[in-house]
Every structure is written in C-alpha cells, then in structure tokens.
Design an enzyme around this catalytic site. Structure first.
Site, mmCIF file in Angstrom:
data_model
loop_
_atom_site.group_PDB
_atom_site.id
_atom_site.type_symbol
_atom_site.label_atom_id
_atom_site.label_comp_id
_atom_site.label_asym_id
_atom_site.label_seq_id
_atom_site.Cartn_x
_atom_site.Cartn_y
_atom_site.Cartn_z
ATOM 1 N N LEU A 14 35.841 48.134 37.721
ATOM 2 C CA LEU A 14 37.209 48.632 37.515
ATOM 3 C C LEU A 14 38.211 47.508 37.750
ATOM 4 C CD1 LEU A 14 37.087 52.178 39.158
ATOM 5 C CD2 LEU A 14 36.320 51.403 36.889
ATOM 6 N N ARG A 21 51.561 44.311 44.487
ATOM 7 C CA ARG A 21 51.894 43.684 45.765
ATOM 8 C C ARG A 21 51.624 42.182 45.809
ATOM 9 N NH1 ARG A 21 48.836 47.382 49.866
ATOM 10 N NH2 ARG A 21 47.881 48.255 47.996
ATOM 11 N N GLY A 110 36.943 45.066 40.654
ATOM 12 C CA GLY A 110 37.165 43.652 40.343
ATOM 13 C C GLY A 110 37.818 42.855 41.451
ATOM 14 N N GLY A 148 39.505 56.307 51.663
ATOM 15 C CA GLY A 148 38.851 57.607 51.557
ATOM 16 C C GLY A 148 37.839 57.725 52.691
ATOM 17 N N ASN A 237 44.862 43.075 48.015
ATOM 18 C CA ASN A 237 46.040 43.736 47.460
ATOM 19 C C ASN A 237 47.280 42.862 47.516
ATOM 20 O OD1 ASN A 237 44.899 46.388 46.818
ATOM 21 N ND2 ASN A 237 44.526 46.475 49.018
ATOM 22 N N ARG A 342 41.593 8.308 39.840
ATOM 23 C CA ARG A 342 41.986 9.217 38.764
ATOM 24 C C ARG A 342 40.846 9.358 37.757
ATOM 25 N NH1 ARG A 342 47.413 6.647 37.042
ATOM 26 N NH2 ARG A 342 47.275 8.254 35.430
ATOM 27 N N LYS A 360 42.010 4.283 37.266
ATOM 28 C CA LYS A 360 41.987 5.271 36.186
ATOM 29 C C LYS A 360 41.205 4.681 35.042
ATOM 30 C CE LYS A 360 44.278 5.684 32.741
ATOM 31 N NZ LYS A 360 45.323 5.468 31.735
ATOM 32 N N ASN A 386 34.958 -9.887 41.902
ATOM 33 C CA ASN A 386 35.824 -9.641 43.053
ATOM 34 C C ASN A 386 37.275 -9.686 42.596
ATOM 35 O OD1 ASN A 386 37.365 -10.017 45.515
ATOM 36 N ND2 ASN A 386 35.382 -10.301 46.491
ATOM 37 N N TYR A 396 49.708 -0.830 30.043
ATOM 38 C CA TYR A 396 50.647 -0.049 29.236
ATOM 39 C C TYR A 396 51.856 -0.911 28.897
ATOM 40 C CZ TYR A 396 53.566 4.017 28.018
ATOM 41 O OH TYR A 396 54.361 4.923 27.375
HETATM 42 C C1 UD1 Z 1 39.812 54.114 46.180
HETATM 43 C C2 UD1 Z 1 39.030 55.353 46.586
HETATM 44 C C3 UD1 Z 1 38.957 55.412 48.105
HETATM 45 C C4 UD1 Z 1 38.341 54.136 48.661
HETATM 46 C C5 UD1 Z 1 39.106 52.918 48.147
HETATM 47 C C6 UD1 Z 1 38.399 51.662 48.560
HETATM 48 C C7 UD1 Z 1 39.442 56.983 44.840
HETATM 49 C C8 UD1 Z 1 40.172 58.222 44.466
HETATM 50 N N1 UD1 Z 1 39.668 56.514 46.059
HETATM 51 O O1 UD1 Z 1 41.105 54.211 46.722
HETATM 52 O O2 UD1 Z 1 38.170 56.509 48.508
HETATM 53 O O3 UD1 Z 1 38.351 54.148 50.070
HETATM 54 O O4 UD1 Z 1 39.187 52.935 46.721
HETATM 55 O O5 UD1 Z 1 39.173 50.557 48.234
HETATM 56 O O6 UD1 Z 1 38.657 56.468 44.071
HETATM 57 N N2 UD1 Z 1 41.724 51.369 39.188
HETATM 58 C C9 UD1 Z 1 41.710 51.390 37.815
HETATM 59 N N3 UD1 Z 1 42.390 52.400 37.179
HETATM 60 C C10 UD1 Z 1 43.055 53.361 37.850
HETATM 61 C C11 UD1 Z 1 43.064 53.323 39.260
HETATM 62 C C12 UD1 Z 1 42.384 52.312 39.906
HETATM 63 O O7 UD1 Z 1 41.120 50.542 37.177
HETATM 64 O O8 UD1 Z 1 43.627 54.232 37.194
HETATM 65 C C13 UD1 Z 1 41.004 50.292 39.866
HETATM 66 C C14 UD1 Z 1 41.936 49.366 40.632
HETATM 67 O O9 UD1 Z 1 42.306 48.257 39.822
HETATM 68 C C15 UD1 Z 1 41.093 48.934 41.813
HETATM 69 C C16 UD1 Z 1 40.163 50.110 42.040
HETATM 70 O O10 UD1 Z 1 40.177 50.860 40.845
HETATM 71 O O11 UD1 Z 1 40.302 47.807 41.535
HETATM 72 C C17 UD1 Z 1 40.569 50.964 43.210
HETATM 73 O O12 UD1 Z 1 41.868 51.418 43.018
HETATM 74 P P1 UD1 Z 1 42.849 51.592 44.244
HETATM 75 O O13 UD1 Z 1 44.064 52.244 43.763
HETATM 76 O O14 UD1 Z 1 42.943 50.328 44.986
HETATM 77 O O15 UD1 Z 1 41.978 52.553 45.173
HETATM 78 P P2 UD1 Z 1 42.418 53.874 45.844
HETATM 79 O O16 UD1 Z 1 42.557 54.923 44.815
HETATM 80 O O17 UD1 Z 1 43.489 53.612 46.776
HETATM 81 CA CA CA Z 2 42.705 49.114 46.799
#
Ligand code: UD1
Ligand code: CA
Length: 484
Positions: A14, A21, A110, A148, A237, A342, A360, A386, A396
């Site tokens: 993801l 931030r 990611g 979570g 973040n 360089r 260089k 030497n 240049y």
């Molecule tokens: C999520 C989990 C939470 C966990 C936490 C760990 C859910 C609902 N919650 O929290 O339980 O403890 O990760 O870090 O899953 N992303 C997308 N598309 C979206 C939303 C998020 O690609 O629509 C990606 C973000 O870029 C990121 C990752 O998913 O890499 C997690 O998203 P983030 O918003 O940081 O996590 P939370 O929802 O806060």
């Molecule tokens: Ca996060």
C-alpha cells in the site's frame, strides 16, 4: 522458522496515502534512509517471498512513485486507488490486478522500511502452520496510542478483532498489543471480507482490519505473530521519524559489518549506506560516511572525516580526511589528508594523492605521486612520476577542456603550470616554476620561466635604514653603508 518459504501468490504494497506531515514536494515514499528510498525497502522485503504477483497501490503523487518504480522495480504491477477511502479500499484496488489469483496474499506498507523479508517469511510460516485465514503481524508497545489494537478471544489464543484508536472503548484502548498493518490473507476470505466492508466507523473509511472479524464470523482462524523487534513495525510519517528510522537502519548496518569483520571506531559518527560493500579487516575511523556504490577492500582504512560516494577503494589503501565521488583508489594507495577526488579519478597501486589536492578525470599511474597543493584535471600521469607541490594542470581555456600527459618516471618541479593540451614524455624533467605549453621530449629538461638576475647593492640603495639593510650589512654586503 523455515527460511525456505516457497513463493506466495501475491504481495500488495500500500502506497497511496498522502504523507502530508513530511511537508515535502517529494513523495514520502521516495525519501531515503541509508541511501535507499522507503519504497525500495518494501519492494525488497516483498521480493524475498518470491511472489507470483507483486502489486503496488498508488494514489497521491503517483507520477513520482511510478517513475521511481520504473527505475528500481520495473517488474511490479501498479494499481491505482483513485480516492483514499481507507486501507480496505486500497487493497480492493490492489486485488483488481489479481483477478483469479488464489492462495496467499500478503499485504504490507510502502513506508515501513525496517521490516525485513525474513519477518514476512516468518509470518507466512505462522499462517501455514496454523492453517489461518488471516495472520496479523503485531507488536507490543508501552505507548500504543494511534494504532489499531489486537482484541483477543477470551481464551487469548486467536484474534477476535482489530479495533482502531478512534473506535476503541477505554478497555480496548488499554490493550498494548498493536496491529503493525502487515498481514497474510487467504485470497478468497480477503475478497469476501472486503466485499462486506462498510464505512460505519469513526473515520468513515473502509477498514482492512475489519476483514479479521469477517473471517472469524465465517468460522475461520486468525492468529497474530508478535514481533519482538518493534522497529520493524515502525512507519515514517514525518521527518522526525525519518531521522529516527534512518539512525536505526544505520546502527543495524554497522552492526552487521562489525560482525562481518569491519572495525568501526565510533559507530555514532559513522554512516554507511545500505548499498555499500565492505570487506573484512576494513577500518572506518570517526566521521566517515560511505554512500552509493562505494566498496572498500580488505585492509583499507578510511577516515577520519571522510565522505566517499560511488568510490572503489582497493586493498590496503588509506584515505584520510577526503571527499570523493566516482573514483578508484588503488591497492596500497594513499589519499589525503584534505583531498578532493572528483569523478574519473583513478589512482593506481602505490600511488599518492596528498594534501590539498583536487583531481578530476585524472589517471595516476602505479607509484606516481601528487603529494601537495595541486589541481589535476584531465590528466594522465605515468608510472612513478612525481608532481611537485603547487603544480596546476590548466585544462580549461574558457571554451574547451583539454588533456595533458606526464610520462613515466617524469618529474614536474614545484609551482609549475601544465597548460593543456600538452605532453611531457617519459623520463623528462620540468623545472620548478615553469609554464609548459610545448611538448617536452624524453630525457629533456624544460625550463619555461624568466632567468634569475641579481642586482647587487639594491637593498642598500632602496631600503636604507631598514632591518633588512642592517642584516645585509651584517652579512657582509660591502655595497651598503649601514651603521656598524
Ligand atoms: C492502519 C491500521 C491500524 C494499524 C496501522 C499501522 C487500518 C484501518 N488501520 O492504521 O490498525 O495499527 O495501520 O500503521 O487499516 N493507505 C492507502 N490508501 C488509503 C489509506 C491508507 O494506500 O486509502 C496506505 C497508506 O499510504 C499507508 C498505509 O496504507 O502506507 C496505512 O495507512 P495509515 O493511514 O497510515 O494507517 P491507519 O489507517 O492509521
Ligand atoms: Ca501510518
């Protein structure tokens, strides 16, 4: 745990979130720690599972991310999440690229750079051993706020649900086992679970985490694999976390190198990129930073206070207080203190680039020495030549750059200017203070400077009464008339 985890069906990374931030015009996932992008660590860990399909879900700043992926991992499939409606929605987008794929689907992020492929393999191992529908990577934090929480069955064995911070009751909020956000799913349960999601929660999002409750409702098993190493679950973040994870990544790399036989005097001031290669019996002194494709061979000593970017250092060389990039430092060669190498610098074995020397496109032959205060640009210096202190290779003319050649075992006197293009043959001499613009043949001495002329009595006439005048008289200058 079995290291030989056979390939999984798919990994979904993801990477669609906004990264606000970071306050950056660069996508968060392209920021680096230890010389590699955050995203590249996620790809590397995923590849460790040898997946049949590797999907990266992009959304925000997708052009930047796609361009970067084309560079580092052209084999991945890109899925687009048009609107960021939560992690459940993101995985739905990813699965659109995995139509008809059965078996194990690993979901990861990611922006969690210290997570290793080995940990993912362990998670898959636990998933298989339990016959789980979902296996969740978790860790225990003293301060779990924001994550979570893992809610367990009354007997404590299985995971009953994952509850987000904003939806948690006070009792749930007190749970310290948190969801790292990394899972192995059975593909079928994942598809059905995602289809069942609603936005009926505090954030109005589709929560991937709700697939856990769904799986349990279907009578399937869900376990967590608790990670002792909390750094591996840590995401980036903001830039404070970027620095903290960067420091930890560096600490881990240095530990690996020390265990492999590298001496590091001061790990706190030594930085080594993930892309660097070091041999046993290398010594790194304080303030050393090794970047990019730098490699250091056995017996070489680097530092103190040295930065090398894409530099190859060969056996037993020594590099002191130097900044270098795209250079080669030969066997037993010595560089510095205070040298600037360089791109295109190639110092051969037993050669020397000394103090306050800038090079260089300089090929310096075996045993050749450029010891002090020199600029050597676009030059080829032969074996055992030497180059005297203060020599400048003028490459240049304001319009074009040209090359000069100094032959084997030749000797350039101090404070000379070698004006390119020009060639000094093997076995030749250049007198100190010369400005060389014409070729010098083998065995010749080139003298290209004004001839010395002494004017007797000049001090007495022009500096009468000075200390110099007195000293001249004391030294027997009879032309003078200083008081005795
Ligand atoms: C999520 C989990 C939470 C966990 C936490 C760990 C859910 C609902 N919650 O929290 O339980 O403890 O990760 O870090 O899953 N992303 C997308 N598309 C979206 C939303 C998020 O690609 O629509 C990606 C973000 O870029 C990121 C990752 O998913 O890499 C997690 O998203 P983030 O918003 O940081 O996590 P939370 O929802 O806060
Ligand atoms: Ca996060």
């Amino acid at each position: 745990m079995d290291e030989q985890v056979a390939g999984v069906a798919g990994v979904v990374v993801l990477a669609a979130g906004a990264g606000t931030r970071m306050k950056s015009r660069t996508s968060k996932l392209l920021h680096q720690i230890a010389g590699r992008s955050l995203l590249s660590y996620a790809i590397r860990a995923a590849e460790h599972l040898d997946p049949e399909h590797l999907v990266v879900v992009v959304g925000h700043e997708r052009e930047q991310i796609e361009e970067h992926l084309a560079d580092i991992a052209p084999q991945v499939t890109i899925a687009v999440q048009e609107q960021q409606n939560g992690t459940g929605d993101a995985v739905r987008s990813g699965l659109e690229q995995l139509a008809g794929v059965d078996g194990e689907i690993v979901v990861t992020y990611g922006d969690v750079p210290l997570l290793t492929g080995e940990t993912l393999a362990e998670l898959v191992g636990v998933h298989r051993a339990n016959g789980d529908a979902v296996t969740v990577l978790s860790t225990v934090l003293e301060e779990p706020f924001g994550y979570g929480r893992i809610v367990r069955d009354s007997d404590g064995d299985q995971v009953a649900a994952i509850v987000e911070q904003k939806d948690a009751t006070p009792a749930q909020a007190a749970i310290t086992e948190i969801n790292a956000g990394i899972y192995v799913f059975d593909a079928e349960i994942l598809r059905d679970g995602l289809a069942s999601l609603t936005t009926d929660n505090a954030q109005g999002e589709l929560y991937l985490t709700d697939v856990v409750k769904f799986a349990r409702g279907e009578g399937r098993d869900v376990h967590s694999h608790i990670l002792d190493d909390r750094w591996q679950a840590e995401g980036v973040n903001d830039r404070v976390q970027l620095a903290a994870l960067g420091q930890e990544a560096n600490r881990r790399l240095l530990e690996k190198w020390m265990r492999a036989g590298v001496t590091i005097l001061d790990p706190a001031s030594t930085w080594v990129h993930d892309t660097v290669d070091l041999a046993p019996d290398v010594t790194l002194l304080p303030g050393t930073s090794l970047e990019g494709a730098t490699s250091v061979a056995s017996g070489a000593t680097i530092g103190p206070d040295t930065t090398l970017i894409d530099v190859e250092v060969r056996e037993d060389a020594s590099v002191v207080r130097t900044h270098g990039s795209l250079a080669i430092i030969g066997v037993r060669a010595s560089v510095g203190p205070f040298a600037y190498l360089r791109p295109g610098t190639e110092l051969s074995e037993d050669g020397k680039i000394g103090t306050f020397v800038e090079t260089k496109n300089a090929k310096i032959g075996p045993g050749a020495k450029v010891p002090h205060l020199t600029y050597a640009g676009d030059v080829e210096i032969g074996e055992s030549a030497n180059i005297g202190a203060g020599t400048i290779f003028a490459n240049y003319d304001g319009v074009t750059k040209s090359k000069s050649v100094i032959g084997k075992a030749s000797f350039v006197g101090s404070n000379s200017v070698i004006v390119a293009p020009v060639e000094v043959a093997d076995g030749a001499y250049v007198a100190a203070g010369s400005a060389i613009t014409e070729p010098v043949g083998p065995g010749e001495l080139a003298v290209a400077r004004g001839r010395q002329r002494n004017i007797p009595g000049w001090v007495a006439k022009r500096r009468e009464g000075t200390k110099t005048h007195q000293a001249a008289a004391e030294a027997g200058d009879n032309e003078g008339t200083a008081e005795q």
